[in-house]
Scaffold this motif. Structure first.
Motif, PDB file in Angstrom:
ATOM      1  N   MET A  51      37.649 -12.471  73.546  1.00  0.00           N
ATOM      2  CA  MET A  51      36.838 -13.660  73.437  1.00  0.00           C
ATOM      3  C   MET A  51      36.290 -13.793  72.021  1.00  0.00           C
ATOM      4  SD  MET A  51      35.445 -16.120  75.248  1.00  0.00           S
ATOM      5  CE  MET A  51      34.160 -17.290  75.029  1.00  0.00           C
ATOM      6  N   ASN A  52      35.764 -12.702  71.482  1.00  0.00           N
ATOM      7  CA  ASN A  52      35.174 -12.730  70.156  1.00  0.00           C
ATOM      8  C   ASN A  52      36.244 -12.958  69.091  1.00  0.00           C
ATOM      9  OD1 ASN A  52      33.278 -12.587  68.184  1.00  0.00           O
ATOM     10  ND2 ASN A  52      33.030 -10.374  68.265  1.00  0.00           N
ATOM     11  N   GLU A  53      37.446 -12.406  69.298  1.00  0.00           N
ATOM     12  CA  GLU A  53      38.540 -12.589  68.337  1.00  0.00           C
ATOM     13  C   GLU A  53      38.969 -14.045  68.288  1.00  0.00           C
ATOM     14  OE1 GLU A  53      41.688  -9.901  69.227  1.00  0.00           O
ATOM     15  OE2 GLU A  53      40.399  -8.136  69.076  1.00  0.00           O
ATOM     16  N   ASN A  54      38.998 -14.714  69.442  1.00  0.00           N
ATOM     17  CA  ASN A  54      39.376 -16.126  69.472  1.00  0.00           C
ATOM     18  C   ASN A  54      38.352 -16.983  68.736  1.00  0.00           C
ATOM     19  OD1 ASN A  54      41.683 -15.611  70.928  1.00  0.00           O
ATOM     20  ND2 ASN A  54      40.701 -15.928  72.912  1.00  0.00           N
ATOM     21  N   ALA A  55      37.084 -16.667  68.909  1.00  0.00           N
ATOM     22  CA  ALA A  55      36.033 -17.424  68.226  1.00  0.00           C
ATOM     23  C   ALA A  55      36.115 -17.206  66.728  1.00  0.00           C
ATOM     24  CB  ALA A  55      34.665 -17.014  68.756  1.00  0.00           C
ATOM     25  N   ASP A  56      36.387 -15.973  66.307  1.00  0.00           N
ATOM     26  CA  ASP A  56      36.510 -15.685  64.878  1.00  0.00           C
ATOM     27  C   ASP A  56      37.701 -16.415  64.275  1.00  0.00           C
ATOM     28  OD1 ASP A  56      34.294 -14.067  64.901  1.00  0.00           O
ATOM     29  OD2 ASP A  56      35.433 -12.188  65.074  1.00  0.00           O
ATOM     30  N   LYS A  57      38.829 -16.427  64.998  1.00  0.00           N
ATOM     31  CA  LYS A  57      40.023 -17.107  64.506  1.00  0.00           C
ATOM     32  C   LYS A  57      39.782 -18.616  64.425  1.00  0.00           C
ATOM     33  CE  LYS A  57      44.989 -17.334  65.112  1.00  0.00           C
ATOM     34  NZ  LYS A  57      45.229 -17.330  63.694  1.00  0.00           N
ATOM     35  N   TYR A  58      39.085 -19.170  65.413  1.00  0.00           N
ATOM     36  CA  TYR A  58      38.774 -20.603  65.403  1.00  0.00           C
ATOM     37  C   TYR A  58      37.890 -20.952  64.206  1.00  0.00           C
ATOM     38  CZ  TYR A  58      36.699 -25.051  66.694  1.00  0.00           C
ATOM     39  OH  TYR A  58      36.259 -26.345  66.670  1.00  0.00           O
ATOM     40  N   LEU A  59      36.868 -20.131  63.960  1.00  0.00           N
ATOM     41  CA  LEU A  59      35.985 -20.380  62.824  1.00  0.00           C
ATOM     42  C   LEU A  59      36.724 -20.254  61.498  1.00  0.00           C
ATOM     43  CD1 LEU A  59      32.688 -18.610  63.912  1.00  0.00           C
ATOM     44  CD2 LEU A  59      33.083 -21.053  63.650  1.00  0.00           C
ATOM     45  N   GLU A  60      37.616 -19.281  61.409  1.00  0.00           N
ATOM     46  CA  GLU A  60      38.386 -19.102  60.180  1.00  0.00           C
ATOM     47  C   GLU A  60      39.306 -20.293  59.931  1.00  0.00           C
ATOM     48  OE1 GLU A  60      41.596 -15.943  58.381  1.00  0.00           O
ATOM     49  OE2 GLU A  60      40.137 -15.242  59.863  1.00  0.00           O
ATOM     50  N   ASP A  61      39.984 -20.753  60.968  1.00  0.00           N
ATOM     51  CA  ASP A  61      40.861 -21.919  60.817  1.00  0.00           C
ATOM     52  C   ASP A  61      40.056 -23.167  60.459  1.00  0.00           C
ATOM     53  OD1 ASP A  61      43.066 -20.373  61.408  1.00  0.00           O
ATOM     54  OD2 ASP A  61      43.085 -20.909  63.559  1.00  0.00           O
ATOM     55  N   LEU A  62      38.894 -23.319  61.066  1.00  0.00           N
ATOM     56  CA  LEU A  62      38.047 -24.474  60.777  1.00  0.00           C
ATOM     57  C   LEU A  62      37.576 -24.466  59.321  1.00  0.00           C
ATOM     58  CD1 LEU A  62      36.542 -26.974  61.894  1.00  0.00           C
ATOM     59  CD2 LEU A  62      34.630 -25.430  62.388  1.00  0.00           C
ATOM     60  N   THR A  63      37.162 -23.303  58.828  1.00  0.00           N
ATOM     61  CA  THR A  63      36.705 -23.239  57.438  1.00  0.00           C
ATOM     62  C   THR A  63      37.850 -23.488  56.466  1.00  0.00           C
ATOM     63  OG1 THR A  63      36.943 -20.839  57.483  1.00  0.00           O
ATOM     64  CG2 THR A  63      34.745 -21.722  57.848  1.00  0.00           C
ATOM     65  N   LYS A  64      39.044 -22.985  56.769  1.00  0.00           N
ATOM     66  CA  LYS A  64      40.200 -23.252  55.900  1.00  0.00           C
ATOM     67  C   LYS A  64      40.504 -24.737  55.856  1.00  0.00           C
ATOM     68  CE  LYS A  64      42.583 -18.826  56.220  1.00  0.00           C
ATOM     69  NZ  LYS A  64      43.786 -18.128  56.689  1.00  0.00           N
ATOM     70  N   LYS A  65      40.437 -25.396  57.007  1.00  0.00           N
ATOM     71  CA  LYS A  65      40.730 -26.822  57.087  1.00  0.00           C
ATOM     72  C   LYS A  65      39.693 -27.634  56.304  1.00  0.00           C
ATOM     73  CE  LYS A  65      41.208 -30.534  60.482  1.00  0.00           C
ATOM     74  NZ  LYS A  65      41.073 -30.888  61.884  1.00  0.00           N
ATOM     75  N   VAL A  66      38.421 -27.279  56.450  1.00  0.00           N
ATOM     76  CA  VAL A  66      37.350 -28.003  55.748  1.00  0.00           C
ATOM     77  C   VAL A  66      37.484 -27.821  54.242  1.00  0.00           C
ATOM     78  CG1 VAL A  66      34.849 -28.053  55.379  1.00  0.00           C
ATOM     79  CG2 VAL A  66      35.763 -27.981  57.691  1.00  0.00           C
ATOM     80  N   GLU A 101      40.380 -29.954  52.851  1.00  0.00           N
ATOM     81  CA  GLU A 101      40.166 -31.392  52.899  1.00  0.00           C
ATOM     82  C   GLU A 101      39.117 -31.896  51.921  1.00  0.00           C
ATOM     83  OE1 GLU A 101      39.342 -32.410  56.928  1.00  0.00           O
ATOM     84  OE2 GLU A 101      41.383 -32.025  57.608  1.00  0.00           O
ATOM     85  N   THR A 102      38.219 -31.037  51.490  1.00  0.00           N
ATOM     86  CA  THR A 102      37.176 -31.509  50.568  1.00  0.00           C
ATOM     87  C   THR A 102      37.741 -31.619  49.163  1.00  0.00           C
ATOM     88  OG1 THR A 102      36.437 -29.243  50.209  1.00  0.00           O
ATOM     89  CG2 THR A 102      35.252 -30.539  51.862  1.00  0.00           C
ATOM     90  N   PRO A 103      37.464 -32.736  48.484  1.00  0.00           N
ATOM     91  CA  PRO A 103      37.983 -32.897  47.121  1.00  0.00           C
ATOM     92  C   PRO A 103      37.149 -32.083  46.130  1.00  0.00           C
ATOM     93  CG  PRO A 103      36.672 -34.790  47.733  1.00  0.00           C
ATOM     94  CD  PRO A 103      36.765 -33.927  48.954  1.00  0.00           C
ATOM     95  N   LEU A 104      37.759 -31.758  45.012  1.00  0.00           N
ATOM     96  CA  LEU A 104      37.053 -31.038  43.968  1.00  0.00           C
ATOM     97  C   LEU A 104      36.125 -31.997  43.237  1.00  0.00           C
ATOM     98  CD1 LEU A 104      39.920 -28.879  42.432  1.00  0.00           C
ATOM     99  CD2 LEU A 104      38.042 -28.105  43.858  1.00  0.00           C
ATOM    100  N   GLU A 105      34.966 -31.522  42.919  1.00  0.00           N
ATOM    101  CA  GLU A 105      34.022 -32.348  42.178  1.00  0.00           C
ATOM    102  C   GLU A 105      34.184 -32.060  40.696  1.00  0.00           C
ATOM    103  OE1 GLU A 105      30.036 -31.937  43.544  1.00  0.00           O
ATOM    104  OE2 GLU A 105      30.589 -32.216  45.634  1.00  0.00           O
ATOM    105  N   ASN A 106      34.247 -33.106  39.921  1.00  0.00           N
ATOM    106  CA  ASN A 106      34.375 -32.966  38.475  1.00  0.00           C
ATOM    107  C   ASN A 106      33.051 -33.349  37.823  1.00  0.00           C
ATOM    108  OD1 ASN A 106      37.075 -32.238  38.592  1.00  0.00           O
ATOM    109  ND2 ASN A 106      37.733 -34.371  38.685  1.00  0.00           N
ATOM    110  N   PRO A 107      32.643 -32.593  36.822  1.00  0.00           N
ATOM    111  CA  PRO A 107      31.407 -32.954  36.132  1.00  0.00           C
ATOM    112  C   PRO A 107      31.617 -34.208  35.291  1.00  0.00           C
ATOM    113  CG  PRO A 107      32.436 -31.074  35.065  1.00  0.00           C
ATOM    114  CD  PRO A 107      33.232 -31.361  36.295  1.00  0.00           C
ATOM    115  N   SER A 108      30.509 -34.800  34.867  1.00  0.00           N
ATOM    116  CA  SER A 108      30.604 -36.000  34.048  1.00  0.00           C
ATOM    117  C   SER A 108      31.237 -35.682  32.699  1.00  0.00           C
ATOM    118  CB  SER A 108      29.212 -36.605  33.855  1.00  0.00           C
ATOM    119  OG  SER A 108      28.421 -35.714  33.107  1.00  0.00           O
ATOM    120  N   PHE A 109      31.556 -36.729  31.967  1.00  0.00           N
ATOM    121  CA  PHE A 109      32.272 -36.570  30.704  1.00  0.00           C
ATOM    122  C   PHE A 109      31.458 -35.780  29.675  1.00  0.00           C
ATOM    123  CE2 PHE A 109      33.401 -38.226  26.471  1.00  0.00           C
ATOM    124  CZ  PHE A 109      34.697 -37.759  26.415  1.00  0.00           C
ATOM    125  N   ASN A 110      30.185 -36.029  29.584  1.00  0.00           N
ATOM    126  CA  ASN A 110      29.333 -35.393  28.579  1.00  0.00           C
ATOM    127  C   ASN A 110      28.528 -34.222  29.149  1.00  0.00           C
ATOM    128  OD1 ASN A 110      30.212 -37.344  26.880  1.00  0.00           O
ATOM    129  ND2 ASN A 110      28.339 -38.552  26.938  1.00  0.00           N
TER     130      ASN A 110
END
Length: 138
Positions: A1-16, A19-28
């Motif tokens: 049970m605990n292994e399934n929850a850990d695997k689900y959390l790991e897959d969820l964090t990889k997916k998130v 999907e999140t774009p990289l943030e670029n700092p301003s020009f200056n």
């Protein structure tokens, strides 16, 4: 049970993370940060350190201490009416703690070790302080 929850959390964090774009700092960004840093350095604002006990505080403490010593030395009243005799100090030496500790003896080796440790501590603190002050000045 605990292994399934850990695997689900790991897959969820990889997916998130994917999907999140990289943030670029301003020009200056770099130039504005560096200009703020040089501005802070050019201000040369020096922090004034204040001692915990001021000179007036030390003066008051020393005056009270000297007054107590003078009162004890120059008191010419009879010992039976002396105000210091009215204080019951038997509590300090007639209690369970002192009776337990009266049979305790400290070995000479431990005494030498504690004294040498204290001596070395008192020597090393000024040496380390001067060493770090020299490092900060260079």
């Amino acid at each position: 049970m605990n292994e399934n929850a850990d695997k689900y959390l790991e897959d969820l964090t990889k997916k998130v993370i994917k999907e999140t774009p990289l943030e670029n700092p301003s020009f200056n960004f770099t130039t504005s940060v560096m200009s703020q840093v040089t501005e802070e350095l050019s201000n040369n604002s020096v922090t004034a350190y204040k001692p915990l006990i001021s000179k007036m505080g030390w003066g008051i403490i020393s005056i009270v201490f000297l007054a107590l010593i003078a009162c004890m030395l120059f008191d010419t009243q009879e010992t039976s009416t002396h105000w210091l005799n009215s204080i019951d100090l038997s509590v300090l030496y007639n209690n369970k703690v002192t009776s337990v500790l009266s049979g305790f003896s400290i070995p000479k080796t431990l005494t030498y070790a504690v004294v040498l440790f204290g001596l070395m501590f008192c020597i090393q603190i000024p040496l380390l302080k001067s060493h770090f002050n020299q490092r900060l000045q260079n």
